[in-house]
Design a protein around this motif. Structure first.
Motif, PDB file in Angstrom:
ATOM      1  N   TYR A 134       0.849  -1.195   0.000  1.00  0.00           N
ATOM      2  CA  TYR A 134       0.000   0.000   0.000  1.00  0.00           C
ATOM      3  C   TYR A 134       0.884   1.244   0.000  1.00  0.00           C
ATOM      4  CZ  TYR A 134      -4.238  -2.627   1.076  1.00  0.00           C
ATOM      5  OH  TYR A 134      -5.299  -3.480   1.012  1.00  0.00           O
ATOM      6  N   ARG A 179       9.199   6.536  -4.344  1.00  0.00           N
ATOM      7  CA  ARG A 179      10.004   5.461  -3.739  1.00  0.00           C
ATOM      8  C   ARG A 179       9.520   4.073  -4.211  1.00  0.00           C
ATOM      9  NH1 ARG A 179      13.375   2.923  -1.312  1.00  0.00           N
ATOM     10  NH2 ARG A 179      14.110   3.185   0.812  1.00  0.00           N
ATOM     11  N   ALA A 201      -8.968  -7.671   3.787  1.00  0.00           N
ATOM     12  CA  ALA A 201      -8.709  -6.536   4.691  1.00  0.00           C
ATOM     13  C   ALA A 201      -8.894  -7.088   6.102  1.00  0.00           C
ATOM     14  CB  ALA A 201      -9.665  -5.396   4.409  1.00  0.00           C
ATOM     15  N   THR A 202      -7.846  -7.694   6.599  1.00  0.00           N
ATOM     16  CA  THR A 202      -7.995  -8.445   7.847  1.00  0.00           C
ATOM     17  C   THR A 202      -8.129  -7.544   9.081  1.00  0.00           C
ATOM     18  OG1 THR A 202      -5.601  -8.737   7.652  1.00  0.00           O
ATOM     19  CG2 THR A 202      -6.964 -10.635   7.144  1.00  0.00           C
ATOM     20  N   SER A 203      -7.605  -6.320   9.012  1.00  0.00           N
ATOM     21  CA  SER A 203      -7.759  -5.435  10.189  1.00  0.00           C
ATOM     22  C   SER A 203      -9.225  -5.095  10.398  1.00  0.00           C
ATOM     23  CB  SER A 203      -6.968  -4.144  10.013  1.00  0.00           C
ATOM     24  OG  SER A 203      -5.616  -4.421  10.024  1.00  0.00           O
ATOM     25  N   ASP A 204      -9.877  -4.684   9.324  1.00  0.00           N
ATOM     26  CA  ASP A 204     -11.308  -4.399   9.426  1.00  0.00           C
ATOM     27  C   ASP A 204     -12.079  -5.638   9.860  1.00  0.00           C
ATOM     28  OD1 ASP A 204     -10.828  -2.074   7.028  1.00  0.00           O
ATOM     29  OD2 ASP A 204     -12.276  -1.654   8.612  1.00  0.00           O
ATOM     30  N   VAL A 223       2.364  -2.886   4.464  1.00  0.00           N
ATOM     31  CA  VAL A 223       2.283  -1.443   4.727  1.00  0.00           C
ATOM     32  C   VAL A 223       3.640  -0.749   4.712  1.00  0.00           C
ATOM     33  CG1 VAL A 223       0.123  -1.509   6.021  1.00  0.00           C
ATOM     34  CG2 VAL A 223       2.299  -1.801   7.245  1.00  0.00           C
ATOM     35  N   HIS A 224       4.727  -1.534   4.795  1.00  0.00           N
ATOM     36  CA  HIS A 224       6.047  -0.890   4.910  1.00  0.00           C
ATOM     37  C   HIS A 224       7.065  -1.645   4.056  1.00  0.00           C
ATOM     38  CE1 HIS A 224       9.833   0.497   6.728  1.00  0.00           C
ATOM     39  NE2 HIS A 224       9.140   1.559   7.098  1.00  0.00           N
ATOM     40  N   PRO A 225       7.994  -0.900   3.416  1.00  0.00           N
ATOM     41  CA  PRO A 225       8.991  -1.552   2.548  1.00  0.00           C
ATOM     42  C   PRO A 225       9.814  -2.630   3.255  1.00  0.00           C
ATOM     43  CG  PRO A 225       9.061   0.824   2.223  1.00  0.00           C
ATOM     44  CD  PRO A 225       8.109   0.584   3.356  1.00  0.00           C
ATOM     45  N   ARG A 238      -6.326   1.826  -5.516  1.00  0.00           N
ATOM     46  CA  ARG A 238      -7.495   1.613  -4.647  1.00  0.00           C
ATOM     47  C   ARG A 238      -8.295   2.906  -4.587  1.00  0.00           C
ATOM     48  NH1 ARG A 238      -8.031  -0.420   1.637  1.00  0.00           N
ATOM     49  NH2 ARG A 238      -6.623   1.304   2.122  1.00  0.00           N
ATOM     50  N   PRO A 269      -6.846   5.317   4.522  1.00  0.00           N
ATOM     51  CA  PRO A 269      -5.803   6.002   5.289  1.00  0.00           C
ATOM     52  C   PRO A 269      -5.601   7.465   4.922  1.00  0.00           C
ATOM     53  CG  PRO A 269      -4.837   4.353   3.824  1.00  0.00           C
ATOM     54  CD  PRO A 269      -6.315   4.251   3.666  1.00  0.00           C
ATOM     55  N   HIS A 313       6.555  11.343  -1.994  1.00  0.00           N
ATOM     56  CA  HIS A 313       7.842  10.643  -1.822  1.00  0.00           C
ATOM     57  C   HIS A 313       7.618   9.127  -1.855  1.00  0.00           C
ATOM     58  CE1 HIS A 313      11.916   9.796  -0.677  1.00  0.00           C
ATOM     59  NE2 HIS A 313      11.512   9.113   0.390  1.00  0.00           N
ATOM     60  N   TYR A 314       6.577   8.642  -1.200  1.00  0.00           N
ATOM     61  CA  TYR A 314       6.267   7.203  -1.233  1.00  0.00           C
ATOM     62  C   TYR A 314       5.947   6.751  -2.669  1.00  0.00           C
ATOM     63  CZ  TYR A 314       5.465   6.985   3.917  1.00  0.00           C
ATOM     64  OH  TYR A 314       5.571   7.017   5.281  1.00  0.00           O
TER      65      TYR A 314
END
Ligand SMILES: CC(C)(COP(=O)(O)OP(=O)(O)OC[C@H]1O[C@@H](n2cnc3c(N)ncnc32)[C@H](O)[C@@H]1OP(=O)(O)O)[C@@H](O)C(=O)NCCC(=O)NCCSC(=O)C[C@H](O)C(=O)O
Ligand SMILES: [Mg+2]
Length: 293
Positions: free
Chosen positions: A13, A24, A151-154, A220-222, A70, A40, A20-21
């Protein structure tokens, strides 16, 4: 509509509010990047994010990585305009959040068609108990849907469940969606791990997802990419074994036998399909990884 087997070991994501993301992400070893306009993004940043994502997708530079956008929920004030804006920017797929029924799929598809995106593949997010229970009708709704993204958090929130190392609260849900995806020839991607600095837990989560049949995991993070790619890449020994059993069963068949024993294990016809898929996947991954060097 036949879609080629495409590696989706890692789907990162990339919040559209952060240029910048977006830049990147062109250099990261993720198989797919999800340029994100959704949850988000703060309300005040929604329109700027849309412009950023349209610009980034048009500009390209993501190489062979799959570019997914998305959009916001169709019932939100941004959903329809998002679709209008991104239908023709060259994305490989549009990811629709909060899809809970066949009708939701058909509505999203109609909006995409009306925006001029008739040939653009769709992905759907499975976020709620109702969506999990309706996974079969969602998967069956349209050939345009190429992938189901958990979407496991939801889902965990709505289940009133807890996030645990073993992921026991959601294993049934994950498996139900995998069953639906496999029955209708769709890709299926595991949800995120929010605890992104805990690599031990993350790696374990990747391996559970892989072992129950997921194609990859959303990230969520590289820093999560390398672990995830490793978990979902067929090992060299697995590829060699796949080649071996294909050859052994072919020879057995030519000698008039329907099965063969390789390394003390019985090999039957259905193993060959799985072996061929594994070899194709390994080849597709090698080709994609040339990009990452
Ligand atoms: C979680 C983060 C806010 C952390 O960001 P940051 O503090 O910038 O991390 P680092 O400084 O460690 O980053 C290292 C370098 O990597 C770049 N970076 C970081 N994250 C991304 C990213 N997602 N995409 C591209 N590049 C990224 C940083 O810029 C650094 O680069 P450099 O400075 O050049 O070295 C952040 O990672 C983040 O915002 N992640 C995304 C969070 C998100 O989008 N969450 C929502 C999606 S998940 C979801 O929707 C779940 C679903 O709904 C469900 O219910 O399950
Ligand atoms: Mg969510």
């Amino acid at each position: 509509m036949p879609y080629p087997l495409r590696p989706r070991r890692s789907m990162l994501y990339v919040p559209g509010c952060n240029t910048h993301y977006l830049e990147r992400a062109r250099t990261l070893a993720a198989d797919s990047v999800i340029l994100d306009l959704g949850d988000p993004i703060l309300i005040d940043a929604k329109l700027q994010s849309r412009d950023n994502v349209v610009h980034a997708a048009r500009q390209g530079g993501y190489g062979k990585r799959e570019v997914v956008i998305r959009v916001n929920d169709l019932d939100s004030i941004w959903g329809h305009d998002d679709i209008q804006a991104v239908a023709n920017v060259g994305a490989d797929a549009i990811l629709f959040p909060n899809i809970e029924s066949r009708e939701d799929v058909l509505r999203a598809q109609q909006l995409l068609d009306d925006a001029g995106g008739k040939d653009v593949p769709m992905m759907v997010m499975i976020e709620s108990p109702l969506a999990v229970l309706n996974a079969k009708e969602i998967a069956a709704a349209s050939e345009r849907v190429i992938c189901m993204v958990m979407a496991t958090s939801d889902l965990i929130s709505q289940l009133h469940a807890r996030v645990t190392h073993e992921r026991s609260a959601i294993l049934t849900s994950l498996s139900l969606v995998i069953l639906a995806a496999r029955a209708y020839g769709k890709g299926v991607i595991d949800g995120i791990t929010s605890d992104f600095k805990n690599m031990h837990s993350f790696e374990y989560a990747c391996r559970i997802g892989r072992d129950i049949g997921m194609d990859g995991k959303s990230l969520v993070h590289p820093a999560q990419i390398a672990y995830c790619n490793d978990a979902y890449t067929p090992q060299r020994s697995e590829v060699e074994h796949a080649r071996l059993i294909i050859k052994a069963l072919k020879e057995a068949n030519e000698a008039g036998r329907g099965t063969v024993v390789v390394n003390d294990k019985l090999v039957e016809h259905h193993h060959i399909k799985a072996a061929q898929r594994l070899i194709h996947l390994a080849e597709a991954i090698s080709e994609l990884e040339e990009e990452f060097i």
